[in-house]
Design an enzyme around this catalytic site. Structure first.
Site, PDB file in Angstrom:
ATOM      1  N   SER A   1     -11.416  -1.356  -0.703  1.00  0.00           N
ATOM      2  CA  SER A   1     -10.098  -1.497  -0.074  1.00  0.00           C
ATOM      3  C   SER A   1     -10.188  -1.521   1.427  1.00  0.00           C
ATOM      4  CB  SER A   1      -9.075  -0.462  -0.509  1.00  0.00           C
ATOM      5  OG  SER A   1      -9.560   0.740  -0.810  1.00  0.00           O
TER       6      SER A   1
ATOM      7  N   HIS B   1      -3.939   5.836   3.497  1.00  0.00           N
ATOM      8  CA  HIS B   1      -4.572   4.611   2.998  1.00  0.00           C
ATOM      9  C   HIS B   1      -3.897   3.372   3.568  1.00  0.00           C
ATOM     10  CE1 HIS B   1      -5.885   1.613   0.025  1.00  0.00           C
ATOM     11  NE2 HIS B   1      -6.911   2.400  -0.183  1.00  0.00           N
TER      12      HIS B   1
ATOM     13  N   ASP C   1       0.823  -1.197   0.000  1.00  0.00           N
ATOM     14  CA  ASP C   1       0.000   0.000   0.000  1.00  0.00           C
ATOM     15  C   ASP C   1       0.863   1.254   0.000  1.00  0.00           C
ATOM     16  OD1 ASP C   1      -2.442   1.590   0.495  1.00  0.00           O
ATOM     17  OD2 ASP C   1      -3.263  -0.400   0.829  1.00  0.00           O
TER      18      ASP C   1
END
Lengths: 1062, 199
Positions: free
Chosen positions: A418, A253, A222
């Site tokens: 996600s 994220h 990520d």
């Protein structure tokens, strides 16, 4: 060259605040971010992106972000002074009615009518205004809500060059927020309050048993993770694979994803003791490349990672180096979990790598168990046109308003697949740590356990929910009684079961129809490689009319890695041509895998696939419609541009153009009108035209074999009718929409327009028909229906005894090429023609396919399709069309030349028809029509249960053996503190025994001793002092209260260095 | 009353203070300790730092009795063990080694490999790379491994792991990111990337 996070970075800015703003930080140096250009910012088809949510822009509302926090009055003042210069602009501030509106804020929502580029620029020129972004609204899970795609074109066409459709973005970064599901009613708002997802999934039951993920290596691919994030105790390693020299997460994220898996405090993850390996593969600008992934994946294999989360994805399943590498990873026993994508609710939007058989593809639901609107769905499109897609996602779990770790500290909630992906990855990590014999855990057995334990959601079909909702506890039970075996996904075929088996259940089968194909995935938990022993056996149940169907089976020659396909084609036997009823039987498959423990030995596992179908008598010819799939091409592999040129944020045609993907609504409509729709996945020469009333060709990009052209002509002479929905094709526009794809570092020139008009013209020229290279767009009314023509062509030539309807439209070609607007009157768009031969069929042409396509459709024209089908199938000319005053004399095609193929196009690379030659590509020899070898039935005198789906059980599993501690159904909201929260003095061996406590335990005695010594010496000194002095009672003085100071106002404007200035 | 007086006692307050102090100290020191541990982890991949190549080259002495073999795990039908034998999966022994006596087993085999060190089949690439005479080539490669590979090759521990890692497709194997430079020979033990074929 980039793999980008699709960026809709949203962060909540104040309490109860429902507005979001779009972060404009994109890695595009040549795009001026100050220009007001939202669709352009989104004009990349992400190759892989981080997945969180989808938002649609509201056409006229903008979010004005300020440099600091200001009161409502000041904000209004700033905006009015900024907009003073742009005269006569109609604007107003959208009132926000929430408790936070009394406090200073750093943004304002402004409604501007006809916002011009310049007015937005002036707004941004104001010293206190940081940026202006369009108001975006989260899609609500309201089935009636249609997304507002009416994004007006404010940008110039040049932006095509700068758009980079093929970027691999990291699956979404539309930072959701916890109101996502419940903006409109307080009841839903309450229910949508983010909750600890680990707790809802009962991870604490496993924690109490002492399983916390310890000893499991989990990798997060990520945007990185900060070094000292307080939520993580076992970050084993952080590596950077990008060109930025940092390991930290600049986006939040990666931190969020890692937190859902392994956070140990506040918003708790599933496996706090797991070994975290952080792979930074996305830059802060959300850029990534395939090559970074390849190197990072190699490292993950070397490090013997157990579970790998990929909250990323993209449409390019033909990126062979990437796909091969994912296979390689799973072959090395890495359990891959990936997000299915955020491109829902459209079908045919599955993302790679989640759509691979060896990967666990995860879709999203909200806390009310509805499939999240953004969650991608629909069958895989790898197998088109000849085959049929596999079922994906595999499972679904919470992905909407889930709480996870914030970038630096604290918690936040996000939405998107996600988010759902790490929920499963965390659960998988926890599950791995519960298994004593780790040899039994592999990508296949884990997936088998997850899908066998999943809870099916009612009323949702399998192409949306896969096997259902993740059930952690049941998965634990199954996994801990697992014996290596093969299993099937789906585990049975019941073509009568609605809605789960949609679309199969939506149309019964009949004699003479195209075989119905079900693409089943074989999961082989016995070994990375396997094969199907002998041939699968078809065993019809005689008491249940099993002999009325024929079954053909094709399958992967080698099941590697861990999986393979088993395609079951079902057809009705001739003897049931006029029979109606249900037929049942089963297919038996034996899978063999080399057993690692004895030389030459093999493990085998036999699986039964029950089959149940509904048969009806063959419908009359006029009711039967054949959909041409063979001539539909799409991205990947080539650049096939979108059919609606306004939709620049989605420049590629990638949904498969199948009746069960982006033409799903049309299919449903035709079914509801009583038509039977079949799909032709082979050349036109491969079907019996006497069976069908109408042959439909929609948005065809492929070329035609000469044999196909003559065959179709013969068929139409004999009564087959043809409906063609064409699309735009203009070589100048095609040159204009080329772009430099930085992902592959080359210019991308479209290989066709929206449709391949020159090829279509070759096909229909025998009837004196042709489409033009005109490009038109606009709203109009036809037979009292509002219509929208979105980038379509016109009819250039039509037989003079045909019916032609013309409308007034805008010349979009001129707009694209010269940014000029011109209105053209009398553009012929619809033509209907009865061929002259006796009993000959009819032909209907329409210049635009957008109104029957689900992607970007604004106004549907199913009524027109009905009218055309009435005409082609029943020869009933729709009176509303003939008698309309739009009817014109058919064009003769003499005023302008017909479109030529774009010179130097590379269609031959992707075409099944053309092959490269010196000079022009030439057609290949016509391939043989597909031939199915029907299995020889081995009838059984057996009866199958009426309900095939009991609970898919894995064989030889006795779940009762796996005992659980008393699972309390009601869990109080207050949970015991985790060791991290409770500090050093907590009793060791709390609910999460682990390394952490032990370490603290070792350091405590030393400090305690030192501290105690200090304190002790202090007292010794004190004591000796006081002994020497005589004890004296101090007089008690009543202190006067101090004059109270004016209480300090606590407000953001005081805590900020910048103060309010007017 | 007694309690109140007790609380006013200096030493009681002192104990409370002391305990708080200890708590404070432990917490601070503990955090520092963790930071240090993390930092060492980072220093290991400091680019200026000379890479301590940990790779031991065992020269595949087949007379050495070996009880347990690592192998290449992933193959569809073939496997390579750490002694350089390639065999079919059915000829794999319980200990992970190839059955040397099986017909399919061959040691140090470079089948499908080209002169530039790129092979069509991964298992043959690994086997070929394990040849003792490839040691020089590999050492040379390790000493000038590209930046992007440092993460990978500093973690490699011996000849077998190096060959497993080196033969995999990597950033060096692609052109235009989503296409192999040479789809026919993409597994390379040698220094040079696969030969570039036009798309």
């Amino acid at each position: 060259m980039y793999k980008n996070l699709r960026d809709c970075q949203i962060k909540p800015m104040e309490l109860f605040q429902l507005y979001l703003y779009l972060s404009p930080q994109m890695a595009m140096p040549h795009i001026n971010l100050l220009t007001w250009n939202l669709p352009q910012l989104e004009a990349q088809m992400p190759w892989r992106y981080l997945t969180i949510t989808m938002f649609s822009p509201l056409s006229t509302e903008y979010i004005v972000a300020f440099n600091g926090y200001f009161t409502a009055k000041a904000r209004s003042h700033f905006i009015s002074s900024a907009l003073k210069s742009s005269e006569a602009l109609d604007w107003r501030i959208v009132p926000r009615k929430n408790p936070a509106s009394d406090f200073p804020s750093d943004f304002e929502v402004v409604q501007i009518r006809q916002a011009s580029h310049s007015s937005l620029l002036t707004l941004e020129d104001h010293p206190y205004i940081k940026r202006v972004t369009p108001q975006r609204k989260v899609f609500l899970p309201d089935p009636g809500a249609t997304c507002n795609n009416d994004t007006r074109w404010t940008q110039k066409w040049q932006s095509w060059q700068s758009s980079r459709p093929l970027r691999r973005t990291s699956l979404s970064l539309a930072f959701g927020f916890w109101h996502a599901t419940g903006r409109h009613s307080s009841r839903r708002l309450l229910r949508a309050i983010p909750r600890h997802v680990a707790q809802i999934l009962q991870a604490d039951v496993l924690w109490q048993m002492g399983y916390t993920g310890s000893g499991v290596k989990v990798a997060v691919f990520d945007t990185g993770l900060s070094e000292k994030h307080p939520h993580f105790k076992n970050v084993k390693e952080r590596t950077n694979w990008t060109n930025e020299k940092t390991l930290d997460d600049g986006l939040g994220h990666g931190t969020f994803v890692a937190g859902v898996i392994a956070s140990m405090r506040e918003c708790q993850g599933f496996a706090p003791d797991s070994e975290l390996h952080i792979f930074r593969v996305f830059t802060n600008n959300q850029v990534s490349y395939t090559s970074w992934f390849l190197d990072a994946f190699n490292y993950a294999i070397l490090k013997k990672i157990d579970v790998l989360n990929l909250s990323i994805g993209g449409p390019d399943f033909m990126d062979h180096p990437f796909v091969d590498k994912v296979w390689e990873l799973t072959a090395n026993r890495v359990i891959m979990v990936s997000a299915i994508g955020n491109d829902g609710p459209l079908y045919g939007t599955l993302n790679n790598p989640a759509d691979q058989m060896d990967v666990i593809g995860v879709g999203g639901i909200d806390f009310e168990d509805n499939i999240a609107r953004f969650s991608s769905r629909g069958m895989t499109t790898w197998e088109l046109p000849g085959g049929y897609g596999r079922v994906k996602p595999d499972i679904v779990t919470y992905g909407s308003g889930v709480r996870g770790s914030g970038m630096k500290e604290g918690c936040r909630s996000l939405s998107g697949t996600s988010v759902a992906s790490p929920v499963v990855a965390g659960a998988v990590t926890l599950l791995v740590s519960t298994v004593l014999n780790r040899e039994l855990v592999n990508p296949a057995s884990m997936k088998q356990a997850l899908i066998a334990s999943a809870r099916r959601l009612p009323g949702v079909n399998m192409f949306e929910q896969g096997h259902g909702k993740l059930d952690l506890i049941r998965a634990y039970q199954i996994l801990n009684s697992y014996k290596p075996q093969a299993s099937l996904s789906p585990s049975y075929i019941d073509l009568t079961e609605c809605p789960y088996m949609w679309p199969y259940c939506s149309q019964p089968i009949y004699y003479g129809g195209m075989p119905t194909i079900v693409n089943v995935t074989i999961l082989n938990g016995m070994g990375v490689t396997g094969r199907i022993l002998d041939k699968p056996i078809w065993q019809p149940y005689l008491p249940q009319n099993g002999d009325h169907i024929d079954v053909a089976v094709s399958y992967s020659p080698v099941l590697w890695p861990w999986a393979g396909y088993l395609a079951v084609s079902i057809s009705v036997a001739k003897k049931a041509a006029s029979w109606e009823g249900i037929a049942q039987g089963h297919v038996m498959v034996t899978v063999a895998s080399p057993a690692g423990n004895n030389v030459g030995g093999e493990m085998t596992s036999t699986v039964k696939l029950p089959v149940k179908v509904k048969i009806v008598p063959t419908p009359p010819r006029s009711k039967r419609v054949l959909w041409d799939q063979y001539h539909n091409l799409r991205y990947p592999p080539g650049y096939f541009p979108r059919d609606n040129l306004r939709m620049k944020n989605d420049p590629l045609d990638w949904n498969g153009d199948h009746i069960h993907t982006n033409f799903r609504d049309m299919y449903q409509h035709l079914r509801s009108m009583g038509y039977f729709v079949e799909v032709l996945g082979a050349p036109i020469t491969c079907f019996d035209a006497s069976q069908y009333g109408t042959f439909m060709m929609v948005d065809s990009e492929e070329e035609y074999f000469p044999e196909e052209i003559t065959k179709l002509r013969r068929d139409i002479d004999k009564g087959l009718s043809l409906i063609v929905f064409s699309d735009w094709y203009n070589t100048s526009v095609m040159r204009k929409v080329k772009f430099y794809d930085e992902n592959t570092r080359q210019w991308w020139m479209p290989d066709t327009g929206g449709a391949n008009v020159p090829a279509l013209n070759d096909l229909i020229s025998v009837w004196g028909m042709a489409f033009s290279d005109g490009l038109y767009e606009g709203d109009f009314t036809m037979a009292d229906h509002d219509m929208y023509y979105a980038s379509g062509c016109s009819i250039a030539k039509f037989p003079e005894d045909g019916i032609v309807i013309a409308k007034t439209l805008k010349d979009q070609g001129l707009e694209v090429l010269k940014q000029e607007t011109a209105v053209v009157e009398g553009v012929p768009i619809l033509g209907m023609y009865q061929t002259p031969s006796e009993g000959g069929g009819r032909i209907a042409l329409y210049g635009d396919s957008n109104c029957i396509d689900d992607s970007h459709r604004q106004k549907d024209c199913f009524w027109l399709l009905d009218a055309l089908l009435q005409y082609t199938s029943y020869s009933m000319t729709p009176p509303s069309l003939i008698h309309s005053n739009s009817r014109v004399t058919p064009p003769t095609g003499t005023d302008r030349p017909l479109p030529e193929r774009l010179e130097g196009n590379h269609l031959y690379r992707y075409s099944k028809v053309l092959e490269a030659h010196l000079g022009d590509p030439k057609p290949r020899p016509l391939p043989a029509c597909p031939h199915l070898s029907w299995s020889k039935p081995q009838p059984l005198n057996e009866t199958a249960p009426s309900n095939l789906w009991k609970h898919q059980k894995l064989l030889s599993i006795d779940m009762d053996k796996v005992v659980l501690p008393n699972v309390r159904n009601y869990r109080p909201q207050v949970r015991p503190l985790s060791p991290g929260e409770s500090g050093a003095w907590d009793i060791p061996g709390g609910i999460m025994p682990g390394r952490y406590n032990q370490e603290v335990g070792q350091t405590i005695p030393m400090f305690a001793f030192l501290g105690a010594m200090v304190v002790l010496s202090f007292f010794v000194v004190q004591l000796t002092k006081s002994k020497n002095k005589p004890k004296r009672r101090k007089p008690r003085v009543k202190r006067p209260t101090l004059p109270s100071q004016p209480p300090q106002t606590i407000g953001p404007q005081h805590t900020r260095p910048r103060t309010l200035e007017d | 009353m007694v309690l109140r007086r007790l609380l006013r006692k200096r030493w009681v307050l002192g104990v409370v203070f002391g305990l708080s102090l200890i708590y404070f100290l432990t917490n601070t020191l503990k955090q520092e300790e963790r930071t240090i541990r993390d930092r060492t982890l980072l220093e290991a991949r400091d680019p200026d730092h000379r890479i301590p190549w940990k790779v031991r080259f065992n020269l595949g002495n087949s007379s050495r009795p070996i009880t347990q073999c690592r192998n290449s795990i992933q193959g569809k039908s073939l496997l390579t063990d750490e002694l350089g034998y390639v065999c079919e999966r059915k000829d794999l022994l319980v200990n992970g080694c190839c059955n040397v006596n099986a017909l399919s087993s061959r040691q140090y085999i470079c089948k499908s490999c080209l002169a530039n060190g790129c092979c069509n089949i991964y298992e043959y690439c690994v086997s070929c790379c394990l040849q003792p005479d490839k040691q020089l080539l590999l050492e040379h490669f390790l000493n000038r491994a590209a930046d992007g590979f440092q993460n990978l090759f500093t973690a490699v521990e011996d000849h077998f792991e190096l060959c497993l890692a080196k033969c995999r497709t990597s950033s060096q194997s692609v052109q235009h990111e989503n296409t192999y430079r040479n789809p026919q020979a993409k597994y390379c033990y040698g220094e040079s990337p696969p030969e570039l074929l036009p798309i």
